[in-house]
Design an enzyme around this catalytic site. Structure first.
Site, PDB file in Angstrom:
ATOM      1  N   ASP A 227      36.650  34.048  49.887  1.00  0.00           N
ATOM      2  CA  ASP A 227      35.573  33.149  49.485  1.00  0.00           C
ATOM      3  C   ASP A 227      36.180  31.836  48.998  1.00  0.00           C
ATOM      4  OD1 ASP A 227      32.769  32.660  49.115  1.00  0.00           O
ATOM      5  OD2 ASP A 227      33.108  32.774  46.961  1.00  0.00           O
TER       6      ASP A 227
ATOM      7  N   GLN B  76      32.375  37.286  34.869  1.00  0.00           N
ATOM      8  CA  GLN B  76      33.373  36.407  35.472  1.00  0.00           C
ATOM      9  C   GLN B  76      33.994  35.468  34.435  1.00  0.00           C
ATOM     10  OE1 GLN B  76      31.855  34.083  38.731  1.00  0.00           O
ATOM     11  NE2 GLN B  76      33.773  32.971  39.033  1.00  0.00           N
TER      12      GLN B  76
ATOM     13  N   GLU C 113      24.754  33.059  45.092  1.00  0.00           N
ATOM     14  CA  GLU C 113      25.530  31.971  45.663  1.00  0.00           C
ATOM     15  C   GLU C 113      25.173  31.887  47.139  1.00  0.00           C
ATOM     16  OE1 GLU C 113      29.696  31.923  44.850  1.00  0.00           O
ATOM     17  OE2 GLU C 113      29.388  31.734  42.682  1.00  0.00           O
TER      18      GLU C 113
ATOM     19  N   LYS D 144      32.657  39.333  40.795  1.00  0.00           N
ATOM     20  CA  LYS D 144      32.346  38.877  42.150  1.00  0.00           C
ATOM     21  C   LYS D 144      32.441  39.968  43.206  1.00  0.00           C
ATOM     22  CE  LYS D 144      31.986  35.142  43.277  1.00  0.00           C
ATOM     23  NZ  LYS D 144      30.768  34.333  43.510  1.00  0.00           N
TER      24      LYS D 144
ATOM     25  N   HIS E 110      28.900  21.453  43.931  1.00  0.00           N
ATOM     26  CA  HIS E 110      28.950  22.706  43.181  1.00  0.00           C
ATOM     27  C   HIS E 110      30.125  22.717  42.208  1.00  0.00           C
ATOM     28  CE1 HIS E 110      28.609  26.948  42.228  1.00  0.00           C
ATOM     29  NE2 HIS E 110      29.826  27.166  42.675  1.00  0.00           N
TER      30      HIS E 110
END
Length: 368
Positions: A99, A204, A165, A217, A106
C-alpha cells in the site's frame, strides 16, 4: 460524467471469478448485468481455474487475445449468466500486498492533523512513493463483512476510530526474478481494481512509531470483485501531476500512466466524497518502479494500491473529512466522526468515457 451513465459494455469487459450453486469457481467477464462464462465460451483450462492467476501469468499478448475473443463471444449473447444467479469470489490469489501513500492532499492533510506546528510533509515524501507491506492473506472480496478490529490504543479493546481509505489497486500478472527490476508498466500490470484499505486510526497511531503500520491496517483490506484490464482504460490515461524536485532517473515517467478516474465514497447510501485519481502525485508506473528498484521480485497476483485518493475539497477518508473527529459528517438523521457498527461503505469509480470499475463494499460488524 453522470454515475448513472457508467457501463459494463463491450468496451469494458472486466474480469472476475464466479460460481453457480453446486458448480466450481471459474473465470468470467462482466457484460452488463450478466457474466460471460469464459470456460464455456472460449474453452481451455486457464478459464476453468478458480482464480485469474493462470491467465495473469500468460502475459500481455495472451491478455489481448483473450479480450478480443471475449468481446466476440459476448456479442453473440451465448454463455451469458445473470449476475443474480452467481456468487462472486476474490478474483486473484493475492501473492503480496503493498500500500502506498501517493496523494499529496491526503499526506498533507494528515501532516496538518498530527503535526500542526511542523511542515505537513516529511522531507522524503516528494522524493519517492512512500509505502508499506501489508498482509496478503487478509485481502477480501467486496461484500465481505468487516469485523471491527481490536488492539492497543494504548489500552486494549475494539478500535474507536475505524476508518475507510478509498484507493485504486493494481494487479500484477507477469513476475520478475529476484534481483531484477520491472520493465514497462503495461508488460507487468494486468489491470485495475478498487480497494478499501480499512484503517483503525487509534490502533495505528499507537503502534506505528518507529516501524510503521501493522495491526491497525492488516485486518481486512477489501478489493472489488472485478478487475478492469488496462486496455479498457486507454482513453482515461493522462499525464501525471508535475513533480518538484525532479525524481531520480528510475522514477521518471516514460509513458502517461496517470488515470482520469472519479471515485465516489458512500456511507450508508449517502455520498460523502468524490475524489479524483488524476490528481495523485505519484502514478502507478512510479510505484511499480520503486517496488522493484532494490531487486525485490514481483509475483503473479501481487496487489499494490495507491493509498487514500484525496483531492482538493474531496478527501477519501473520514479522518480528513471530519478533521480527526472535530467536524462530524452529517448524514440523514445522524452524524459520523468514524465508522459505527452496522455502517456500510461502498466505493465506486468511473472514467469520463463511462467505463465503470465496479464497486468495493463492506459492512462493519461488532468486535468479538
Amino acid at each position: 460524467m453522470d454515475v448513472g451513465a457508467v457501463s459494463f459494455g463491450l468496451d469494458n469487459l472486466p474480469y472476475g471469478v464466479f460460481s453457480r450453486p453446486g458448480e466450481p469457481r471459474r473465470v468470467g467477464v462482466r457484460v452488463g448485468d450478466h457474466v460471460l462464462d469464459l470456460a464455456a465460451a472460449l474453452g481451455g483450462d486457464v478459464y476453468a481455474a478458480p482464480s485469474l492467476n493462470p491467465l495473469l501469468a500468460l502475459g500481455r499478448a495472451a491478455w489481448r487475445e483473450t479480450r478480443a475473443r471475449a468481446r466476440d463471444a459476448a456479442a453473440t449473447g451465448d454463455h451469458l449468466i445473470p449476475l443474480s444467479e452467481v456468487t462472486l469470489h476474490l478474483p486473484i490469489e493475492v501473492a503480496d500486498y503493498v500500500d502506498f501513500y501517493a496523494s499529496l492532499e491526503h499526506a498533507s492533510n494528515l501532516g496538518r492533523i498530527f503535526r500542526p506546528d511542523d511542515e505537513p510533509l516529511k522531507p522524503n515524501w516528494r522524493h519517492l512513493p512512500v509505502g508499506y507491506h501489508g498482509r496478503a492473506g487478509t485481502v477480501v472480496v467486496s461484500g465481505t463483512p468487516i469485523r471491527r478490529p481490536c488492539g492497543q490504543r494504548p489500552s486494549f479493546g475494539p478500535s474507536r476510530k475505524l476508518d475507510i481509505e478509498a484507493e485504486v489497486g493494481f494487479v500484477v500478472g507477469v513476475p520478475t526474478r529476484l534481483g531484477e527490476r520491472a520493465g514497462a508498466f503495461e508488460d507487468h500490470v494486468f489491470g485495475v481494481a478498487l480497494v478499501n484499505d480499512w484503517s483503525a486510526r487509534d490502533i495505528q497511531a499507537w503502534e506505528y512509531v518507529p516501524l510503521g503500520p501493522f495491526l491497525g491496517k492488516s485486518f481486512a483490506p477489501s478489493m472489488s470483485a472485478w478487475i478492469t484490464p488496462l486496455d479498457a482504460l486507454e482513453e482515461a490515461r493522462v499525464e501525471g501531476r508535475s513533480q518538484e524536485p525532479e525524481p531520480p532517473a528510475y522514477l521518471r515517467r516514460q509513458e502517461p500512466w496517470g488515470l482520469d478516474l472519479t471515485l465516489r465514497v458512500e456511507l450508508n447510501g449517502e455520498t460523502i466524497a468524490t475524489p479524483s485519481f488524476r490528481d495523485m502525485y505519484w502514478t502507478p508506473d512510479q510505484m511499480l518502479a520503486h517496488m522493484t528498484v532494490n531487486g525485490a521480485s514481483l509475483r503473479t497476483g501481487d496487489l499494490f494500491a495507491s493509498g487514500t485518493v484525496s483531492s482538493v475539497g474531496q478527501p477519501g477518508s473520514l479522518i480528513e473529512l471530519t478533521w480527526n473527529g472535530a467536524d462530524p459528517v452529517k448524514l440523514p438523521g445522524a452524524t459520523r466522526t468514524f465508522l459505527e457498527d452496522g455502517d456500510v461503505v461502498t466505493i465506486t469509480a468511473w472514467t469520463p468515457g463511462g467505463i465503470s470499475l465496479g464497486e468495493v463494499s463492506g459492512k462493519v460488524l461488532p468486535a468479538t
